[in-house]
Design a protein around this motif. Structure first.
Motif, mmCIF file in Angstrom:
data_model
loop_
_atom_site.group_PDB
_atom_site.id
_atom_site.type_symbol
_atom_site.label_atom_id
_atom_site.label_comp_id
_atom_site.label_asym_id
_atom_site.label_seq_id
_atom_site.Cartn_x
_atom_site.Cartn_y
_atom_site.Cartn_z
ATOM 1 N N ALA A 44 96.963 33.482 80.773
ATOM 2 C CA ALA A 44 95.678 32.887 81.149
ATOM 3 C C ALA A 44 95.857 31.868 82.286
ATOM 4 N N LYS A 45 96.937 31.087 82.213
ATOM 5 C CA LYS A 45 97.199 30.083 83.266
ATOM 6 C C LYS A 45 97.486 30.764 84.602
ATOM 7 N N GLN A 46 98.220 31.867 84.565
ATOM 8 C CA GLN A 46 98.526 32.605 85.800
ATOM 9 C C GLN A 46 97.239 33.165 86.414
ATOM 10 N N THR A 47 96.382 33.716 85.551
ATOM 11 C CA THR A 47 95.094 34.250 86.023
ATOM 12 C C THR A 47 94.220 33.131 86.581
ATOM 13 N N LEU A 48 94.277 31.951 85.935
ATOM 14 C CA LEU A 48 93.503 30.787 86.397
ATOM 15 C C LEU A 48 93.879 30.404 87.828
ATOM 16 N N GLU A 49 95.202 30.393 88.084
ATOM 17 C CA GLU A 49 95.670 30.054 89.438
ATOM 18 C C GLU A 49 95.156 31.067 90.466
ATOM 19 N N ALA A 81 87.119 30.810 86.588
ATOM 20 C CA ALA A 81 88.143 29.789 86.347
ATOM 21 C C ALA A 81 87.719 28.849 85.221
ATOM 22 N N ALA A 82 86.450 28.519 85.207
ATOM 23 C CA ALA A 82 85.939 27.615 84.166
ATOM 24 C C ALA A 82 86.055 28.261 82.783
ATOM 25 N N SER A 114 89.145 28.894 77.561
ATOM 26 C CA SER A 114 89.938 29.738 76.640
ATOM 27 C C SER A 114 91.363 29.215 76.501
ATOM 28 N N ILE A 115 91.902 28.625 77.597
ATOM 29 C CA ILE A 115 93.250 28.044 77.529
ATOM 30 C C ILE A 115 93.261 26.872 76.551
ATOM 31 N N THR A 116 92.206 26.072 76.596
ATOM 32 C CA THR A 116 92.101 24.937 75.671
ATOM 33 C C THR A 116 92.077 25.428 74.232
ATOM 34 N N ASP A 117 91.293 26.494 73.987
ATOM 35 C CA ASP A 117 91.225 27.062 72.631
ATOM 36 C C ASP A 117 92.582 27.577 72.175
#
Length: 930
Positions: free
Chosen positions: A496-501, A512-513, A518-521
């Protein structure tokens, strides 16, 4: 011409009989009237035969001749009184009158004439003799009587003629013997002759003729059954027709019924498959009053489910919609049987395949998904779990096996359910997961339950998560499950972090939001799992956890794991769950004492390595060791894995495996040392490849047929897919195919037979490999010791195979411009011709020279100028070396004409025929020529 009293002379009768439109009944009546008035009938007999001979010297089936034959038969048999049997007294009186008439002089005369003529040198006359005897006997009344002596003479003559060298004579002789059969006599010469013909006659039409007329009995039935496996499609087709028409289903054993359906419904010929569907099955059903369930009772459906399903498909295809829908939606659990559940499954699958058209009908025979899930759960839980003591009771064991079979069919039915509705789909999933988690679920159902579970979960990630948890051998170990959850969550956070970047870089801020949320969850979930792990590691918990590592549990877990790996996409990353299963389940099970556990572990390992080249490099050596050291079944599983890895990654995997070994630390980063290390790695890889090929070569000689077959099939795949090219190995496969030892290995023979054709037709390069293997193969056969099975192989047949496989015209994609190929392109047969000439020059006195000469005459040579010169030069040398006078000069000129003077296809054919004649002197010389 007709006389005043409506009589006709013999010549006129024969002339008129030639014309098909003439009324033969009138011709017969007129000539018979004339015959009956004669006191001395000798001259009539002689003249009649004189005109008959004109027809008998014609071999071709000319309509006018056939018309004459028909007239003769009708005239000869017209002297028999029509059978009348109003009462026993009248019948007895007629029989006494017939005896006084001495069996009709004309009929006796005709038979005597024919029997005196059956040994003549003219095959046309022999054919007409047998044809006439056949038609005469066939035209007689059913209760007709002939003299015992005449019967014996006809019998003896036809027994000779069924061995005639002309097939058409044999056919008519066989047909003539139809009414001479005595099925109740175990020593009946006719039936014995018929059985020999069915077994040994090389002509398909002769075998068909005998099939059409042989009387059915316990003695002849096995011979007729064997013809359903005849090499010729027309014979197989007629064999099934005969069985449908003449043999009651009850006259066959269960094994024979199953075998007939298994072979017939999967026959390569559509005509044979059709006769099984449209003649044999309807005949069987008719004798069972159309009861399909009763038909299934006549088969062993538990042990031949696939054949039974194929049978049902064929039966359902011919049934009306009303008949099809005569089935209950849910069969009560107590009423379920192997037969009706298989019929239910087949019916649902039949409707499912009809698509939208069958949806409405499917709803009438199958409930909604949620209802069926509940029903299935009840059925599966009703299967009793037997103790070891109970398993010793065969009756109880048989009962459980039946219930397990029924359960398997019910699980198969899941594929027919409408799972588009979320509620129903979830209910089915829940039942499948529950049954997989229950320890009492029979092991025989695990594979199917897993397969259907995965089919309802399209996403590989969810599949891994679901089955991964079910596959843990330690179900009570909460921390292992939590660790797996933690690993999965960590991976999803990273992804998810890679996709966010990537989204931020692409300025996709909305997406991104969502990802950030979802990363927080996921991170919250990760922290929660870490807390749970900490709590579960308290000493009190450790005491309650127990490790389940019994063979049955391990086998269940490995089965689920194997099915998961099989269903996963090759592109899906294995991830931490699979890695954990490999470490905690698969690899430890490789060394398990229980063979079934080891075998399933090898299947898992082999499938897993296909998903990862790194894993393949790591475990190749282990698979090689297992393939050589374990039980046969496990060795075969390892061998399949090795073949699959070589098919996917190629033999370079072996050099990479060697190169991937950690090297000792070096003090100097010298390039030369690196090159030497790389070279050593490649050499080691080549050694590994060589050792694999040696292992496969040894397996081809194995006395274990399954291992031999699996190896041959694997090598065929590797060669066909271009992973290896070896004329030596191809030669080994050809020899294995012809070896009498493999005669009963149906799968091996079928596989290699298909492979040779596909491989050689694929490309010119493949034909060259086949050509390279020609001489080694022939030499092996020629040098085979008398004690070797290869000594029995017909070398001529092997040579014919090579010639056909390397023929330019057999290529699927020949040269685009055929003319260009004919004029300029050197074909593989050119190279073969040069090799053959070289062999003949090496030892002109060798017995195989005539074989090579015969082979030369059957080659399709190109018209390339260089080839012509080279071949002529070799042929001239051959003639000079041999000291055999004029005979060898003839050989030389015939070979030259075959090799050079072939400008067109028609001319090639003519030259080929001429060459065959000219080469006879060499071909036919004795094998021990000095």
């Amino acid at each position: 011409k007709m006389t005043a009293d409506n009589e006709i002379d013999i010549k006129e009768a024969f002339q008129r009989a030639q014309k098909g439109h003439n009324n033969k009944a009138k011709l017969v009546a007129s000539l018979k009237s004339r015959y009956n008035k004669l006191e001395d009938k000798t001259l009539f007999h002689e003249e009649f035969v004189h005109y008959l001979k004109y027809a008998m010297i014609v071999y071709k089936r000319e309509p006018s001749v056939e018309s004459v034959i028909e007239f003769v038969v009708r005239f000869a048999t017209s002297f028999q009184s029509p059978p009348r049997a109003e009462d026993e007294e009248e019948e007895q009186q007629e029989e006494e009158e017939e005896e006084e008439e001495d069996d009709h002089p004309f009929l006796s005369f005709i038979f005597n004439f024919l029997l005196e003529s059956h040994k003549v040198s003219s095959h046309a006359v022999r054919f007409r003799v047998c044809q006439l005897i056949n038609k005469l006997l066939g035209s007689m009344a059913e209760n007709a009587q002939i003299d015992d002596d005449l019967f014996d003479r006809i019998h003896q003559a036809m027994l000779v003629r069924v061995t005639d060298k002309f097939p058409n004579v044999r056919i008519q002789a066989a047909l003539a013997m139809t009414r001479l059969q005595q099925p109740k006599d175990a020593e009946c010469p006719t039936i014995n002759a018929f059985m020999l013909i069915l077994e040994n006659d090389c002509n398909a039409e002769v075998r068909r003729a005998v099939l059409s007329c042989i009387a059915m009995s316990p003695l002849t039935l096995p011979k007729v059954l064997k013809r359903t496996r005849d090499i010729k499609e027309t014979v197989r087709k007629l064999a099934y027709q005969v069985l449908a028409d003449k043999v009651h289903i009850k006259a066959l054993t269960i094994a024979q019924r199953v075998s007939l359906l298994q072979q017939g419904l999967s026959d390569t010929s559509e005509a044979v498959r059709e006769v099984v569907c449209s003649r044999l099955l309807p005949a069987w059903l008719q004798r069972l009053d159309g009861d399909v369930i009763e038909l299934l009772h006549r088969l062993d459906v538990e042990n031949c489910a696939e054949t039974a399903l194929d049978t049902l498909k064929a039966v359902l295809r011919n049934m009306s919609t009303e008949e099809l829908l005569e089935n209950r939606v849910l069969i009560p659990v107590d009423s379920l049987s192997c037969e009706n559940v298989l019929y239910w499954r087949s019916l649902c699958e039949f409707f499912k395949k009809k698509g939208d058209e069958g949806e409405e009908m499917l709803e009438q025979v199958l409930p909604d998904a949620a209802t069926y899930a509940q029903y299935l759960s009840g059925c599966l839980k009703a299967v009793p779990v037997l103790s070891e003591e109970q398993r010793a009771d065969f009756n109880q064991l048989e009962l459980v096996m039946t219930k397990e079979f029924i359960s398997q069919q019910l699980i198969h039915l899941i594929a027919c359910l409408d799972t588009n509705e979320e509620g129903g789909r979830k209910r089915v999933l829940a039942v499948l997961q529950e049954m997989l988690a229950l320890p009492q679920t029979p092991s025989s159902l695990i594979f199917l339950l897993t397969e259907k579970l995965l089919a309802l979960i399209p996403d590989d990630h969810k599949r891994i998560q679901t089955v991964g948890l079910l596959s843990l051998p330690n179900p009570n170990s909460a921390d292992v499950r939590l660790l797996l959850f933690l690993a999965e969550v960590k991976v999803r956070v990273l992804e998810a972090k890679q996709t966010l970047e990537e989204c931020i870089a692409a300025q996709e801020f909305n997406r991104a939001a969502e990802l950030k949320s979802s990363i927080t969850d996921l991170e919250n979930r990760r922290n929660q799992i870490i807390q749970e792990i900490a709590e579960s590691s308290q000493p009190a918990d450790k005491e309650t956890r127990t490790e389940k590592s019994d063979p049955e549990t391990l086998l269940r877990c490995l089965t689920m794991c194997a099915e998961l790996l099989k269903q996963m996409s090759m592109k899906t990353r294995l991830g931490p769950t699979i890695s954990a299963l490999m470490t905690s389940l698969v690899l430890p099970s490789i060394a398990n004492a229980h063979p079934a556990v080891r075998n399933m572990a090898v299947l898992c390992l082999g499938t897993c390595t296909l998903h990862s080249k790194e894993l393949a490099k790591t475990h190749m050596v282990l698979l090689l060791q297992i393939a050589q050291l374990d039980e046969v079944k496990i060795r075969i599983s390892a061998l399949r894995a090795i073949i699959d890895l070589l098919l996917v990654f190629g033999f370079q995997l072996l050099s990479e495996t060697a190169g991937s070994q950690p090297a000792p630390p070096s003090q100097s980063p010298d390039k030369q040392e690196d090159d030497m290390a790389a070279a050593a790695a490649v050499e080691k890889g080549e050694d590994t490849a060589q050792s694999i090929l040696m292992m496969l070569s040894e397996f081809l000689d194995s006395e274990v047929s399954d291992l031999r077959t699996e190896t041959a099939e694997g090598l065929a795949k590797l060669i066909y897919m271009g992973r290896m090219s070896s004329s030596k190995m191809l030669s080994r496969l050809v020899l294995l195919w012809y070896n009498p030892v493999t005669e009963d290995d149906t799968r091996l023979r079928h596989c290699l037979g298909v492979f040779f054709q596909l491989y050689a037709r694929e490309s010119r390069a493949h034909q060259e490999v086949v050509e390279d293997s020609f001489l080694p193969t022939v030499r092996t056969l020629l040098n085979a010791p008398a004690t070797s099975p290869l000594a029995e192989v017909d070398i001529t047949n092997v040579v014919e195979l090579f010639v056909e496989l390397t023929r330019p015209s057999s290529l699927i994609k020949p040269s685009a411009n055929t003319e260009v190929r004919d004029v300029h392109e050197v074909c593989v047969h050119d190279y073969l011709a040069v090799r053959l000439c070289g062999e003949m020059l090496n030892d002109p006195t060798a017995p195989e020279v005539r074989l090579y000469a015969k082979t030369l005459s059957s080659l399709d040579l190109s018209r390339d100028e260089t080839v012509r010169k080279d071949l002529l030069s070799l042929l001239q040398q051959l003639v000079q070396v041999q000291q055999r006078g004029r005979r060898n000069r003839n050989i030389f000129f015939s070979l030259r004409s075959a090799a050079v003077l072939r400008p067109s296809r028609r001319a090639k054919t003519a030259a080929l025929e001429k060459t065959k004649l000219d080469l006879n002197t060499l071909i036919n010389q004795e094998a021990n020529v000095s």
